[in-house]
Design an enzyme around this catalytic site. Structure first.
Site, PDB file in Angstrom:
ATOM      1  CB  SER A 155      -0.967  -0.048   1.176  1.00 33.03           C
ATOM      2  OG  SER A 155      -2.003   0.902   1.038  1.00 33.03           O
ATOM      3  CG  ASP A 252      -7.151  -2.361  -3.751  1.00 31.69           C
ATOM      4  OD1 ASP A 252      -7.611  -1.266  -3.402  1.00 31.69           O
ATOM      5  OD2 ASP A 252      -5.962  -2.687  -3.568  1.00 31.69           O
ATOM      6  CG  HIS A 282      -6.053  -1.782  -0.057  1.00 29.66           C
ATOM      7  ND1 HIS A 282      -5.325  -1.352  -1.145  1.00 29.66           N
ATOM      8  CD2 HIS A 282      -5.460  -1.237   1.030  1.00 29.66           C
ATOM      9  CE1 HIS A 282      -4.336  -0.584  -0.729  1.00 29.66           C
ATOM     10  NE2 HIS A 282      -4.386  -0.497   0.584  1.00 29.66           N
TER      11      HIS A 282
END
Length: 311
Positions: A155, A252, A282
């Site tokens: 991320s 996501d 995610h």
């Protein structure tokens, strides 16, 4: 597109997580930490785990060293946790660091970089690059090989890894062998992609959350979004960067941005392996202790790292 049944069952039995901007930052951090550290990690062999501090641009910078079983010198992977540059620490993604250490048979240097809003952009990337340089300079002392180094992140940490790879190319050292980017958007979301529209309400990560994190990280989004240190996709050149593994989740909102970065690297002649994991959401790699999709992503990333380190 359908969320993996195991994930769907987990989400159905869990209370809905509040939107990121609806609670104070300290409460948000504690909630993320509590939920993350409750997740079982992978049952993998690790020879040693050591917490240290190193000199950083903002003072002492905490890191955690994971050493694999075996005889060194080992390759080194400098790892940056996710959390929107606002939440997360050495414990919240301990499971990912362990998975990378054991699976790629590398020393992992996990970095507890400074968080926004107390330390806005570019503090996080300054810390990330400082840690990468430290690992290179001190490789032998920690049992590593300075000629076999990579960076990795998930991320927000994926974006930090991508920028660190650009810094390394421009500095001429370390000559990184690989970069592993798990669902790192690598771009400010000024253009709404198809995945951002489809998954605007999650699961887990919502567009509202994404914009909140960016608003905490950047103090002047209109200007800073174009800085490659915030949006590595917007760098002037991606030629000559380290080979990249880009792992994305099908369900996501950041999926398309992450895959667009992989395509940008390919277009520049970089060796890239882009893998989209069906039904995943995610943050899914944090569930590597029990989720088959996460275990596959970790295995794929480690296979990629070992192949690059063997060259």
């Amino acid at each position: 597109m359908t969320v993996d049944p195991q994930i769907a069952a987990m989400l159905a039995n869990a209370p809905e997580f509040p939107t990121a901007g609806s609670i104070p930052v300290d409460v948000l951090r504690k909630a993320v930490r509590d939920s993350s550290t409750a997740i079982p990690g992978p049952n993998v062999p690790i020879a040693a785990v050591e917490d240290r501090t190193i000199p950083g641009p903002g003072g002492e910078l905490p890191i955690r060293l994971y050493t694999p079983v075996g005889t060194g010198p080992f390759p080194i992977v400098v790892y940056f946790h996710g959390g929107g540059w606002v939440v997360g620490d050495l414990d919240t993604q301990d499971m990912i660091a362990r998975g990378l250490c054991a699976g790629s048979e590398s020393i992992v240097v996990s970095v507890d970089y400074r968080l926004a809003p107390e330390n806005p952009f570019p503090a996080a990337i300054e810390d990330a690059w400082a840690a990468t340089q430290w690992a290179y300079a001190n490789a032998r002392e920690i049992g590593g090989d300075p000629e076999r180094m990579g960076v990795a992140g998930d991320s927000a940490g994926g974006s930090l890894a991508a920028v660190s790879a650009i810094f390394a190319r421009d500095a001429g050292a370390p000559a990184l062998r690989a970069q592993v980017l798990f669902y790192g958007a690598c771009n400010y979301p000024s253009v709404e992609t198809p995945s951002a529209k489809e998954y605007a309400n999650g699961p887990i990560l919502r567009r509202e959350d994404t914009m909140y994190f960016w608003s905490q990280y950047l103090t002047d989004p209109e200007r800073e979004q174009h800085d490659f240190r915030a949006s590595p996709l917007r760098a002037e050149s991606h030629a000559g960067l380290a080979p990249a593994f880009v792992g994305t989740a099908e369900c996501d909102p950041s999926r398309d941005d992450a895959e667009n970065y992989g395509q940008k690297l390919k277009d520049a002649g970089v060796e890239v392996d882009v893998q989209r994991y069906k039904g995943m959401i995610h943050g899914f790699v944090s569930w590597v202790g029990f989720l088959p999709g996460a275990q596959q992503a970790m295995a794929d990333a480690n296979t990629f790292l070992k192949r690059q380190f063997a060259k």
